[in-house]
Design a protein around this motif. Structure first.
Motif, short mmCIF file in Angstrom:
data_model
loop_
_atom_site.label_atom_id
_atom_site.label_comp_id
_atom_site.label_asym_id
_atom_site.label_seq_id
_atom_site.Cartn_x
_atom_site.Cartn_y
_atom_site.Cartn_z
N LEU A 133 -9.84 -3.77 -2.82
CA LEU A 133 -10.60 -2.59 -2.43
C LEU A 133 -10.40 -2.25 -0.96
CD1 LEU A 133 -13.96 -3.19 -4.36
CD2 LEU A 133 -12.21 -1.46 -4.84
N LYS A 134 -10.26 -3.26 -0.12
CA LYS A 134 -10.01 -3.01 1.30
C LYS A 134 -8.69 -2.28 1.52
CE LYS A 134 -12.66 -6.77 3.43
NZ LYS A 134 -12.57 -8.06 4.18
N ARG A 165 0.80 -1.23 0.00
CA ARG A 165 0.00 0.00 0.00
C ARG A 165 0.83 1.28 0.00
NH1 ARG A 165 -2.64 -2.40 5.54
NH2 ARG A 165 -2.85 -4.52 4.77
N ALA A 205 -7.15 -0.48 -1.18
CA ALA A 205 -7.11 0.71 -2.05
C ALA A 205 -7.87 1.89 -1.46
CB ALA A 205 -7.65 0.37 -3.43
N ILE A 206 -9.05 1.65 -0.95
CA ILE A 206 -9.88 2.76 -0.47
C ILE A 206 -9.26 3.47 0.72
CG2 ILE A 206 -12.12 3.39 0.50
CD1 ILE A 206 -13.36 1.20 -1.29
N GLY A 249 -6.09 5.26 -0.47
CA GLY A 249 -6.40 6.47 -1.24
C GLY A 249 -6.84 7.60 -0.34
N LEU A 250 -7.64 7.28 0.66
CA LEU A 250 -8.09 8.32 1.60
C LEU A 250 -6.92 8.87 2.41
CD1 LEU A 250 -11.44 6.72 2.86
CD2 LEU A 250 -11.17 8.68 1.30
N LEU A 296 -9.00 5.56 -11.71
CA LEU A 296 -10.27 4.86 -11.45
C LEU A 296 -10.59 3.91 -12.60
CD1 LEU A 296 -12.30 5.05 -9.08
CD2 LEU A 296 -13.66 6.58 -10.52
#
Length: 863
Positions: free
Chosen positions: A243-244, A196, A246-247, A250-251, A222
């Protein structure tokens, strides 16, 4: 074609390629002996007018420790917020400034002139190219490209015509070439290895560096992530797991960027919000210069990409298929201005997304070369056919054969030789790759020569020009220094070199003009709506001077002015104090003090016209932050007392028909009794109905340049005010055309009120400017409302030595007002709204990122 590199070999190879990519531009600069022919890597328009002045200006602020606000930023303002679109939060520029500061400190490098920053453009571009090739190489390796093709792909991306167009005209644009491969590399590592850290860094760096291109990056990231999740490849992590990671990552990256990104976006929304009112067609009207395969002004699709697209066997490979589809789709996107509008935030169409297409074709070519020896000979030969058809048609339509066409058969022949089992021979491999690199360099050089370094550019972006009276001559700077020694620090100088609105930024004086895509909307409202200051050149990105209106000059402490021989419109209350045969320096004979106390308070909504507003500001203070206690009578509209007659034109029902140039109106004031030294203010609504073209309204010698109706930079401010020195007859002429004209009012201004205010005994004070504050010392302080002509921004604070924090507010449309209780010392400072909150968010996000990223992310090397 696999040839793993050691770290040192990789650095050397990328360094050589970075320099090679600039070989044509370096040759154009170093080879001529005449300074007029030494072409800088900077466009003569926005490059010299915006990029270099802003780089120099921000470096000076960086060196002196001024963080956010200065009165010398145009009329004054928050350069941190407003220049975030350019360089104020730009990571590359900050790295550059640190390196420049080190060089200045240790070797005494002279960095205080535009000359240095023009030279510096070569250095920083080569450094950027190194990063572009490196990150592209790492990304291409991560999706299966062989090392040498990965380097070639990086070179194709970094040495593309699009990169050089971006860099030469708007150098910060090309930073996005760094962040695109870095972001996609980070996504691949996230998907395939679950790591990450790089993704957080890529998101944060992209959003800090430039909020505008962060929008572009968000779209493509995206899309890429969506495609990779929807069409999974063996070895990928599960969609949920990706997704767990990436989100939250990204935040966190967005949180780290908050201290820069938030204020950049706030500056964008504070900008003037005029809508683009031109209908955008679905499909472009195509001409020969829109051919993306030949001589397009922005992008060239290389023949290798065409061969790859017609090599059917390679579509069985996941990433080849992905980038082939992306290349085809984005090639089709070039046909529609709707796509340009979408990528530009649904504003006017701009072709700034093409760098994505360049990257897709570079990746496609790298993957093609990696699988080159697996292509059947028949498919290889078949793929040559569309190349020659497209090139032949392009040359026929253009009527010219560009130089790089001749190397294509050589590259294809060398590729053919590889099919005779010569692929293991280093000489053939090296010749093939060398020919491709040479071809890429030739495409870039040819494009630069024809599309960038053309007449109109090369006659200005050279050393001789920037040291001439067209930009910054010794005589101009001598006169500015002479004024600087004479004036008080808070007084402004009205001067710019011809169309160089950023002259004050690079000549280092407190001026009145600015050229920037992001300008505080309150300033634009002041010029176009509140006071209707008619700028000579219509533009949503520029403002300058005060239309020779003495009231405004005095109100904003613009007490010195310099003009060349062929000047026009000197304010009535300015007198010459120095002449050298080329330039004349003028001084304001009716100045007003920097610190003005006011007892009369006017409601801005109750003041109807520009002259009425000027008078209210002279008598008191215009603000909605305090209850009003005064009103201002409207000036007399004398339109009914003068004769207004069309000249060489017909005027019926508000429509002015001009059959030939120089028709218009003649205003006859011969029956008007007024003071000899008076001005006339003429208010008119003017709109050119046909034809669609640029046009000039000439008002008694004052040329007001108006943009054509479909221009992207049109202000849509058609309610105009013209100031003219009173005389018996005043002509206003237009070029041939049909106009909707409404003459709304004619007023006489004799400046009696200004003279009364100027002759008053001014308060005794001194103003001291420090890095991040302005200190006003009052000898005989009195309680009450005070205005200072410092541009007000939310976040402005005033602190009194006796009262503590004072209530500050917007006054006189742009100025700063505050109320004191008799303080002797008032300190004015500025911090952008929510700055400390956003800084805290950034720090907390950074700390959380350290805990969110597993330790193994730092130990393992991404591939």
């Amino acid at each position: 074609m696999k040839a793993p590199f050691s770290a040192i070999h990789l650095i050397v190879l990328i360094s050589v390629l970075s320099v090679l990519s600039h070989s044509y531009l370096v040759w154009r600069f170093l080879s001529p002996t005449d300074d007029k022919l030494k072409v800088f890597m900077t466009g003569a328009n926005d490059g010299l007018e915006q990029m270099l002045p802003m780089q120099l200006y921000l470096y000076e602020k960086f060196r002196e420790g001024t963080l956010f606000y200065d009165t010398d930023f145009g009329l004054g303002g928050d350069f941190y917020t407003d220049l975030a679109y350019y360089y104020s939060t730009n990571i590359i520029h900050h790295i550059n400034m640190i390196l420049v500061r080190v060089a200045e400190f240790f070797i005494g490098l002279d960095v205080a002139s535009i000359d240095f920053w023009a030279y510096n453009a070569f250095f920083i571009s080569i450094l950027k190219t190194f990063l572009i090739i490196y990150f592209t190489y790492r990304f291409l390796k991560s999706i299966g490209s062989a090392p040498i093709p990965a380097l070639v792909g990086g070179f194709i991306f970094a040495a593309s015509p699009t990169y050089f167009r971006f860099t030469i005209f708007w150098s910060f644009f090309s930073d996005v070439f760094i962040w695109l491969p870095l972001t996609l590399w980070a996504i691949e590592i996230l998907i395939r290895k679950g790591r990450r850290g790089l993704f957080i860094f890529a998101v944060a760096a992209t959003m800090i560096n430039n909020f505008y291109f962060a929008y572009y990056q968000f779209i493509i990231a995206l899309v890429y992530l969506g495609v990779r999740l929807f069409f999974k490849k063996s070895g990928d992590a599960s969609r949920i797991d990706t997704l767990k990671r990436a989100i939250p990552s990204g935040l966190l990256g967005a949180g780290i960027s908050c201290v820069a990104f938030f204020h950049a976006v706030r500056g964008f929304f504070n900008n003037d919000d005029r809508e683009y009112e031109v209908t955008v067609p679905l499909v472009s009207e195509l001409g020969w210069q829109d051919n993306i395969f030949y001589e397009n002004y922005l992008i060239i699709i290389l023949f290798l990409a065409l061969q790859a697209l017609f090599t059917m066997k390679l579509y069985r490979h996941y990433f080849f298929r992905l980038f082939a589809v992306l290349t085809i789709v984005f090639m089709l996107f070039t046909l529609s201005p709707y796509v340009d509008t979408f990528f530009n935030g649904f504003q006017q169409p701009q072709k700034r997304w093409h760098y994505m297409l360049v990257f897709f074709q570079a990746a496609l070519i790298a993957l093609y070369l990696s699988k080159f020896r697996t292509i059947p000979l028949k498919q290889y030969l078949t793929s040559l056919i569309p190349v020659y058809i497209i090139i032949a048609l392009s040359a026929w339509i253009k009527g010219d054969i560009v130089i790089w066409v001749w190397i294509i058969p050589l590259i294809q022949f060398l590729g053919y030789l590889l099919y005779f089992r010569w692929g293991n021979r280093p000489l053939v491999q090296s010749a093939h790759i060398s020919a491709i690199i040479t071809y890429v360099m030739m495409v870039a050089a040819s494009h630069t020569e024809s599309q960038i370094y053309h007449d109109g550019i090369t006659d200005r972006n050279h050393l001789f020009y920037i040291n001439s009276n067209h930009y910054a001559s010794d005589l101009q700077e001598y006169n500015i220094d002479w004024i600087q020694q004479r004036k008080q620090p808070e007084q402004k100088i009205d001067y710019k070199v011809k169309e160089q609105d950023n002259t004050p930024l690079y000549m280092d004086f407190n001026g009145t003009s600015l050229y920037s895509s992001i300008i505080d909307g309150e300033i634009i409202d002041f010029y176009y709506n509140d006071l209707k200051v008619n700028i000579r050149y219509e533009s949503i990105s520029r403002y300058s001077t005060f239309q020779s209106r003495s009231n405004l000059f005095s109100l904003f402490n613009v007490d010195y002015m310099m003009r060349g021989k062929h000047h026009y419109g000197i304010p009535l209350k300015f007198s010459p104090i120095k002449e050298d045969g080329t330039y004349t320096v003028y001084e304001n004979t009716l100045p007003l003090p920097f610190v003005r106390q006011a007892s009369r308070i006017y409601d801005p909504d109750e003041l109807e016209g520009p002259l009425e507003r000027e008078h209210a500001m002279l008598k008191g203070i215009v603000t909605d932050a305090r209850p009003p206690n005064a009103s201002e009578p409207s000036p007399e509209n004398i339109m009914g007392e003068i004769e207004i007659a069309p000249q060489n034109a017909s005027y019926t029902n508000g429509i002015l028909e001009i059959p030939s140039d120089d028709g218009g109106f003649m205003f006859d004031f011969s029956n008007i009794e007024a003071a000899e030294e008076s001005d006339v203010y003429i208010e008119m609504s003017i709109e050119l109905m046909e034809p669609i073209k640029r046009f000039t309204i000439d008002v008694d010698g004052y040329p007001n340049e108006r943009l054509f109706a479909t221009s992207k930079y049109r202000t849509y401010a058609d309610d105009l005010l013209y100031r003219v020195k009173l005389k018996d007859k005043i002509p206003i002429s237009f070029p041939e055309g049909r106009y909707a004209v409404d003459i709304e009012g004619v007023y006489i201004e004799d400046y009696d009120l200004l003279e009364q205010q100027s002759r008053k005994e001014p308060p005794s004070y001194t103003v001291t400017e420090k890095a991040n504050s302005y200190i006003i010392e009052l000898d005989d302080p009195e309680p009450g409302l005070i205005t200072v002509p410092m541009i007000f921004r939310e976040g402005m604070t005033a602190t009194g030595d006796a009262s503590g924090k004072l209530d500050t507010f917007r006054a006189n449309y742009l100025m700063t007002g505050f109320e004191t209780e008799g303080d002797s010392v008032v300190t004015i400072s500025y911090t952008p709204p929510y700055y400390w909150t956003t800084l805290l968010v950034s720090i907390v996000s950074l700390i959380l990122s350290v805990f969110w990223v597993p330790a193994k992310d730092f130990r393992k090397k991404g591939k």
